[in-house]
Design a protein around this motif. Structure first.
Motif, mmCIF file in Angstrom:
data_model
loop_
_atom_site.group_PDB
_atom_site.id
_atom_site.type_symbol
_atom_site.label_atom_id
_atom_site.label_comp_id
_atom_site.label_asym_id
_atom_site.label_seq_id
_atom_site.Cartn_x
_atom_site.Cartn_y
_atom_site.Cartn_z
ATOM 1 N N SER A 19 0.833 -1.203 0.000
ATOM 2 C CA SER A 19 0.000 0.000 0.000
ATOM 3 C C SER A 19 0.874 1.263 0.000
ATOM 4 O O SER A 19 1.867 1.336 0.731
ATOM 5 N N ALA A 69 0.536 -2.175 12.788
ATOM 6 C CA ALA A 69 -0.381 -1.056 12.979
ATOM 7 C C ALA A 69 -1.678 -1.336 12.242
ATOM 8 O O ALA A 69 -1.676 -1.972 11.189
ATOM 9 N N SER A 70 -2.775 -0.873 12.826
ATOM 10 C CA SER A 70 -4.053 -0.990 12.125
ATOM 11 C C SER A 70 -4.911 0.244 12.381
ATOM 12 O O SER A 70 -4.738 0.921 13.398
ATOM 13 N N HIS A 71 -5.819 0.489 11.457
ATOM 14 C CA HIS A 71 -6.704 1.647 11.602
ATOM 15 C C HIS A 71 -7.701 1.422 12.741
ATOM 16 O O HIS A 71 -8.137 2.366 13.375
ATOM 17 N N ARG A 131 -4.216 -10.286 15.310
ATOM 18 C CA ARG A 131 -4.392 -11.621 14.716
ATOM 19 C C ARG A 131 -3.357 -11.863 13.615
ATOM 20 O O ARG A 131 -2.841 -12.973 13.468
ATOM 21 N N MET A 186 -0.060 4.271 0.933
ATOM 22 C CA MET A 186 -0.326 5.067 2.144
ATOM 23 C C MET A 186 -0.399 4.102 3.320
ATOM 24 O O MET A 186 -1.483 3.658 3.685
ATOM 25 N N SER A 187 0.742 3.765 3.891
ATOM 26 C CA SER A 187 0.745 2.731 4.931
ATOM 27 C C SER A 187 1.221 3.267 6.271
ATOM 28 O O SER A 187 2.317 3.841 6.378
ATOM 29 N N THR A 188 0.418 3.047 7.300
ATOM 30 C CA THR A 188 0.847 3.461 8.641
ATOM 31 C C THR A 188 1.893 2.481 9.193
ATOM 32 O O THR A 188 2.657 2.837 10.086
ATOM 33 N N ASN A 189 1.940 1.267 8.645
ATOM 34 C CA ASN A 189 3.015 0.344 9.036
ATOM 35 C C ASN A 189 4.357 0.868 8.533
ATOM 36 O O ASN A 189 5.363 0.785 9.236
ATOM 37 N N PRO A 198 0.351 -5.165 8.525
ATOM 38 C CA PRO A 198 -1.067 -4.836 8.698
ATOM 39 C C PRO A 198 -1.847 -6.136 8.852
ATOM 40 O O PRO A 198 -1.265 -7.229 8.721
ATOM 41 N N GLU A 199 -3.135 -6.040 9.102
ATOM 42 C CA GLU A 199 -3.973 -7.248 9.167
ATOM 43 C C GLU A 199 -4.982 -7.209 8.029
ATOM 44 O O GLU A 199 -5.742 -6.256 7.903
ATOM 45 N N TYR A 200 -4.937 -8.233 7.192
ATOM 46 C CA TYR A 200 -5.917 -8.370 6.112
ATOM 47 C C TYR A 200 -6.700 -9.666 6.362
ATOM 48 O O TYR A 200 -6.118 -10.757 6.333
ATOM 49 N N ASP A 201 -7.983 -9.559 6.585
ATOM 50 C CA ASP A 201 -8.834 -10.741 6.792
ATOM 51 C C ASP A 201 -8.250 -11.702 7.839
ATOM 52 O O ASP A 201 -8.089 -12.898 7.589
ATOM 53 N N HIS A 202 -7.895 -11.129 8.959
ATOM 54 C CA HIS A 202 -7.362 -11.875 10.113
ATOM 55 C C HIS A 202 -6.019 -12.535 9.843
ATOM 56 O O HIS A 202 -5.625 -13.467 10.553
HETATM 57 C C1 LIG Z 1 -8.384 -6.507 2.272
HETATM 58 C C2 LIG Z 1 -8.361 -5.911 3.645
HETATM 59 C C3 LIG Z 1 -8.708 -6.685 4.737
HETATM 60 C C4 LIG Z 1 -8.659 -6.158 6.027
HETATM 61 N N1 LIG Z 1 -8.958 -6.960 7.090
HETATM 62 C C5 LIG Z 1 -8.782 -6.498 8.346
HETATM 63 C C6 LIG Z 1 -8.939 -7.353 9.463
HETATM 64 O O1 LIG Z 1 -9.208 -8.534 9.344
HETATM 65 N N2 LIG Z 1 -8.758 -6.825 10.701
HETATM 66 C C7 LIG Z 1 -8.415 -5.506 10.893
HETATM 67 O O2 LIG Z 1 -8.233 -5.073 12.038
HETATM 68 N N3 LIG Z 1 -8.259 -4.672 9.830
HETATM 69 C C8 LIG Z 1 -8.424 -5.134 8.580
HETATM 70 N N4 LIG Z 1 -8.235 -4.306 7.511
HETATM 71 C C9 LIG Z 1 -7.842 -2.927 7.765
HETATM 72 C C10 LIG Z 1 -6.299 -2.779 7.820
HETATM 73 O O3 LIG Z 1 -5.663 -3.395 8.900
HETATM 74 C C11 LIG Z 1 -5.946 -1.330 7.869
HETATM 75 O O4 LIG Z 1 -6.848 -0.649 7.104
HETATM 76 C C12 LIG Z 1 -4.612 -0.962 7.292
HETATM 77 O O5 LIG Z 1 -4.286 -1.802 6.237
HETATM 78 C C13 LIG Z 1 -3.482 -0.908 8.302
HETATM 79 O O6 LIG Z 1 -2.227 -0.935 7.719
HETATM 80 P P1 LIG Z 1 -1.578 0.179 6.738
HETATM 81 O O7 LIG Z 1 -1.935 1.549 7.248
HETATM 82 O O8 LIG Z 1 -0.116 -0.114 6.844
HETATM 83 O O9 LIG Z 1 -2.127 -0.081 5.375
HETATM 84 C C14 LIG Z 1 -8.287 -4.807 6.223
HETATM 85 C C15 LIG Z 1 -7.949 -4.021 5.103
HETATM 86 C C16 LIG Z 1 -7.952 -4.559 3.843
HETATM 87 C C17 LIG Z 1 -7.527 -3.699 2.677
#
Ligand SMILES: Cc1cc2nc3c(=O)[nH]c(=O)nc-3n(C[C@H](O)[C@H](O)[C@H](O)COP(=O)(O)O)c2cc1C
Length: 200
Positions: free
Chosen positions: A11, A109-111, A118, A13-16, A75-79
């Protein structure tokens, strides 16, 4: 200390990424941290016998081998961890196995509020697989929730409690890196000694 800090996402724009860039600056007196992007690595595909390992994979392997330790921000994507990070780890496990015995610190980091907890548990499990076999720092988790509001315009981490936590974890990681290196030295010496005993 020399660390390679892997941005676990493609990504823009990543906070990680912001977290790793902050660590690079904030801990510059204690360690040299190189922030590394995996977004240009091709998706993992089992290579044919005569096909070459992609240049970017060789580059990443060399950087891991040359570092005292690795920091991964996920980041976390779909757990789980993002596919791009899983793919990079698959390349390493299938080719150089450069992470074997390498001290690794996981951060994320996560939003939302959970700070990628997870995904971090998932990453621990993956790094523990036989072909990766990293030395993951135990009993540590750095979870940065609400990450979109965590940095000021200059990139400084503004959550005071999280900053203290990060400083403590990083101090421990430097110590963990030194202890792991001592452990591996001892292990290598023991192995050598055993070999000589057998030969006598
Ligand atoms: C495909 C997708 C799946 C995601 N699934 C989760 C999730 O399971 N749990 C969660 O807390 N955030 C989830 N998110 C939100 C991300 O953790 C968050 O928006 C962001 O990616 C944080 O990292 P970044 O700022 O480095 O991109 C998801 C985002 C995307 C794009």
């Amino acid at each position: 200390m020399k660390y390679l800090a892997i941005v676990g996402t493609n990504s823009d724009m990543s906070t990680n990424r912001m977290l790793l860039q902050f660590m690079q600056k904030h801990f510059s007196a204690e360690a040299e941290i190189e922030v590394y992007e995996i977004k240009d690595l091709p998706a993992f595909m089992e290579p044919d016998e005569d096909s070459e390992v992609p240049e970017k994979v060789t580059e990443l392997s060399a950087k891991i081998l040359n570092a005292d330790g690795v920091i991964i921000a996920t980041p976390e994507y779909d757990h789980a961890i993002p596919a791009v990070l899983k793919s990079a780890l698959e390349w390493i496990s299938y080719t150089s196995q450069a992470l074997t015995d390498k001290p690794v610190l996981i951060v994320g980091a996560s939003h939302g509020t959970l700070g990628s907890s997870r995904a971090q548990a998932h990453l621990r499990q993956i790094l523990d697989s036989p072909e990766l076999a990293a030395r993951i720092m135990p009993s540590s988790e750095f979870l940065l929730g609400k990450s979109q509001g965590a940095f000021d315009i200059s990139g400084k981490l503004i959550y005071a409690d999280k900053l203290l936590e990060l400083e403590e974890i990083f101090r421990e990681f430097v110590l963990f890196t030194k202890i792991t290196s001592k452990l591996l030295e001892e292990k290598a010496l023991n192995k050598k000694a055993k070999k000589y005993t057998w030969q006598e």
